[in-house]
Design a protein around this motif. Sequence first.
Motif, PDB file in Angstrom:
ATOM      1  N   MET A 212       0.856  -1.180   0.000  1.00 54.63           N
ATOM      2  CA  MET A 212       0.000   0.000   0.000  1.00 54.63           C
ATOM      3  C   MET A 212       0.892   1.229   0.000  1.00 54.63           C
ATOM      4  O   MET A 212       1.709   1.401   0.913  1.00 54.63           O
ATOM      5  CB  MET A 212      -0.898  -0.009   1.238  1.00 54.63           C
ATOM      6  N   ASN A 213       0.739   2.048  -1.018  1.00 50.27           N
ATOM      7  CA  ASN A 213       1.530   3.274  -1.155  1.00 50.27           C
ATOM      8  C   ASN A 213       0.640   4.494  -0.993  1.00 50.27           C
ATOM      9  O   ASN A 213      -0.581   4.416  -1.125  1.00 50.27           O
ATOM     10  CB  ASN A 213       2.214   3.308  -2.510  1.00 50.27           C
ATOM     11  N   SER A 214       1.284   5.614  -0.743  1.00 49.33           N
ATOM     12  CA  SER A 214       0.572   6.900  -0.636  1.00 49.33           C
ATOM     13  C   SER A 214      -0.642   6.790   0.292  1.00 49.33           C
ATOM     14  O   SER A 214      -1.754   7.202  -0.055  1.00 49.33           O
ATOM     15  CB  SER A 214       0.122   7.368  -2.030  1.00 49.33           C
ATOM     16  N   LEU A 215      -0.397   6.243   1.448  1.00 53.29           N
ATOM     17  CA  LEU A 215      -1.500   6.003   2.379  1.00 53.29           C
ATOM     18  C   LEU A 215      -2.127   7.314   2.833  1.00 53.29           C
ATOM     19  O   LEU A 215      -1.456   8.337   2.983  1.00 53.29           O
ATOM     20  CB  LEU A 215      -1.007   5.196   3.582  1.00 53.29           C
ATOM     21  N   LYS A 216      -3.435   7.247   3.051  1.00 61.41           N
ATOM     22  CA  LYS A 216      -4.227   8.395   3.469  1.00 61.41           C
ATOM     23  C   LYS A 216      -4.910   8.075   4.806  1.00 61.41           C
ATOM     24  O   LYS A 216      -5.150   6.908   5.111  1.00 61.41           O
ATOM     25  CB  LYS A 216      -5.303   8.691   2.421  1.00 61.41           C
ATOM     26  N   PRO A 217      -5.252   9.099   5.570  1.00 58.54           N
ATOM     27  CA  PRO A 217      -5.965   8.832   6.827  1.00 58.54           C
ATOM     28  C   PRO A 217      -7.230   8.000   6.625  1.00 58.54           C
ATOM     29  O   PRO A 217      -7.583   7.188   7.488  1.00 58.54           O
ATOM     30  CB  PRO A 217      -6.279  10.237   7.344  1.00 58.54           C
ATOM     31  N   GLU A 218      -7.889   8.172   5.496  1.00 58.94           N
ATOM     32  CA  GLU A 218      -9.112   7.408   5.247  1.00 58.94           C
ATOM     33  C   GLU A 218      -8.850   5.937   4.940  1.00 58.94           C
ATOM     34  O   GLU A 218      -9.796   5.156   4.818  1.00 58.94           O
ATOM     35  CB  GLU A 218      -9.929   8.030   4.114  1.00 58.94           C
ATOM     36  N   ASP A 219      -7.586   5.551   4.830  1.00 57.54           N
ATOM     37  CA  ASP A 219      -7.239   4.132   4.695  1.00 57.54           C
ATOM     38  C   ASP A 219      -7.181   3.436   6.056  1.00 57.54           C
ATOM     39  O   ASP A 219      -7.018   2.212   6.120  1.00 57.54           O
ATOM     40  CB  ASP A 219      -5.888   3.967   3.997  1.00 57.54           C
ATOM     41  N   THR A 220      -7.306   4.184   7.128  1.00 56.74           N
ATOM     42  CA  THR A 220      -7.281   3.606   8.464  1.00 56.74           C
ATOM     43  C   THR A 220      -8.423   2.616   8.631  1.00 56.74           C
ATOM     44  O   THR A 220      -9.590   2.945   8.406  1.00 56.74           O
ATOM     45  CB  THR A 220      -7.392   4.712   9.519  1.00 56.74           C
ATOM     46  N   ALA A 221      -8.071   1.385   8.997  1.00 56.93           N
ATOM     47  CA  ALA A 221      -9.070   0.320   9.119  1.00 56.93           C
ATOM     48  C   ALA A 221      -8.387  -0.946   9.604  1.00 56.93           C
ATOM     49  O   ALA A 221      -7.152  -1.034   9.621  1.00 56.93           O
ATOM     50  CB  ALA A 221      -9.746   0.055   7.774  1.00 56.93           C
ATOM     51  N   VAL A 222      -9.196  -1.922   9.948  1.00 56.72           N
ATOM     52  CA  VAL A 222      -8.700  -3.283  10.118  1.00 56.72           C
ATOM     53  C   VAL A 222      -8.792  -3.953   8.753  1.00 56.72           C
ATOM     54  O   VAL A 222      -9.845  -3.930   8.114  1.00 56.72           O
ATOM     55  CB  VAL A 222      -9.519  -4.079  11.159  1.00 56.72           C
ATOM     56  N   TYR A 223      -7.682  -4.516   8.316  1.00 53.57           N
ATOM     57  CA  TYR A 223      -7.607  -5.155   7.003  1.00 53.57           C
ATOM     58  C   TYR A 223      -7.678  -6.668   7.155  1.00 53.57           C
ATOM     59  O   TYR A 223      -6.939  -7.254   7.961  1.00 53.57           O
ATOM     60  CB  TYR A 223      -6.323  -4.753   6.289  1.00 53.57           C
ATOM     61  N   TYR A 224      -8.558  -7.272   6.364  1.00 53.30           N
ATOM     62  CA  TYR A 224      -8.798  -8.707   6.422  1.00 53.30           C
ATOM     63  C   TYR A 224      -8.418  -9.378   5.112  1.00 53.30           C
ATOM     64  O   TYR A 224      -8.730  -8.872   4.031  1.00 53.30           O
ATOM     65  CB  TYR A 224     -10.270  -8.999   6.684  1.00 53.30           C
ATOM     66  N   CYS A 225      -7.811 -10.528   5.249  1.00 56.15           N
ATOM     67  CA  CYS A 225      -7.534 -11.407   4.126  1.00 56.15           C
ATOM     68  C   CYS A 225      -8.657 -12.434   4.059  1.00 56.15           C
ATOM     69  O   CYS A 225      -9.139 -12.909   5.106  1.00 56.15           O
ATOM     70  CB  CYS A 225      -6.179 -12.077   4.381  1.00 56.15           C
ATOM     71  N   ALA A 226      -9.062 -12.818   2.847  1.00 55.71           N
ATOM     72  CA  ALA A 226     -10.146 -13.782   2.700  1.00 55.71           C
ATOM     73  C   ALA A 226      -9.930 -14.647   1.473  1.00 55.71           C
ATOM     74  O   ALA A 226      -9.288 -14.209   0.512  1.00 55.71           O
ATOM     75  CB  ALA A 226     -11.486 -13.056   2.590  1.00 55.71           C
ATOM     76  N   ALA A 227     -10.486 -15.851   1.516  1.00 56.07           N
ATOM     77  CA  ALA A 227     -10.339 -16.821   0.420  1.00 56.07           C
ATOM     78  C   ALA A 227     -11.700 -17.125  -0.184  1.00 56.07           C
ATOM     79  O   ALA A 227     -12.693 -17.299   0.539  1.00 56.07           O
ATOM     80  CB  ALA A 227      -9.699 -18.103   0.933  1.00 56.07           C
ATOM     81  N   ASN A 228     -11.709 -17.215  -1.513  1.00 55.85           N
ATOM     82  CA  ASN A 228     -12.942 -17.395  -2.271  1.00 55.85           C
ATOM     83  C   ASN A 228     -12.760 -18.536  -3.266  1.00 55.85           C
ATOM     84  O   ASN A 228     -11.856 -18.497  -4.077  1.00 55.85           O
ATOM     85  CB  ASN A 228     -13.236 -16.079  -2.998  1.00 55.85           C
ATOM     86  N   GLY A 229     -13.631 -19.533  -3.195  1.00 58.67           N
ATOM     87  CA  GLY A 229     -13.536 -20.663  -4.104  1.00 58.67           C
ATOM     88  C   GLY A 229     -13.902 -20.339  -5.539  1.00 58.67           C
ATOM     89  O   GLY A 229     -13.651 -21.133  -6.433  1.00 58.67           O
TER      90      GLY A 229
END
Length: 122
Positions: A83-100
Motif C-alpha cells: 500500500m503506497n501513498s497512504l491516506k488517513p481514510e485508509d485507516t481500518a482493520v484489514y482482512y484477508c479472505a479466500a474465495n472458491g
Amino acid sequence: QVQLVESGGGLVQAGDSLRLSCAASGLTFSTYAMGWFRQAPGKEREFVAAISWNGGSTYYADSVKGRFTISRDNAKNMVYLPMNSLKPEDTAVYYCAANGGWSWAESQYNYWGQGTQVTVSP
C-alpha cells in the motif's frame, strides 16, 4: 482447519507505505481466489482488492486503485498487499479472505483471517 493470518499492519503517517501479508494454510491455496477487505471504525466492511487463483486477474476498489497492488505466491501460500501513498481514510482493520470462485462480493468469501490494524495519521 483453514487459517488465514494477516501481518504487516501498523501506525504510519500520510504518504507512507506499508505491505500487508497473509499466510494461508489448511486449504489448496492455488485453487482459491484471494481478497483483501477492510473495516473502518463505525463503518461496514468493504472490498479492497482481489486476485484470481493464478494471479492472472486482479480487481480493485476505486478508492485504492493506483496506490495498492495485490499479488500472490502460490509456492509459499502467501498473498500480499503493498500500500503506497497512504491516506488517513485508509485507516481500518484489514482482512484477508479466500474465495472458491471469483468475486469481490464479501458474501462469496468462504474463509477469513482475524485482521490487522492499519492506522494512518494526518
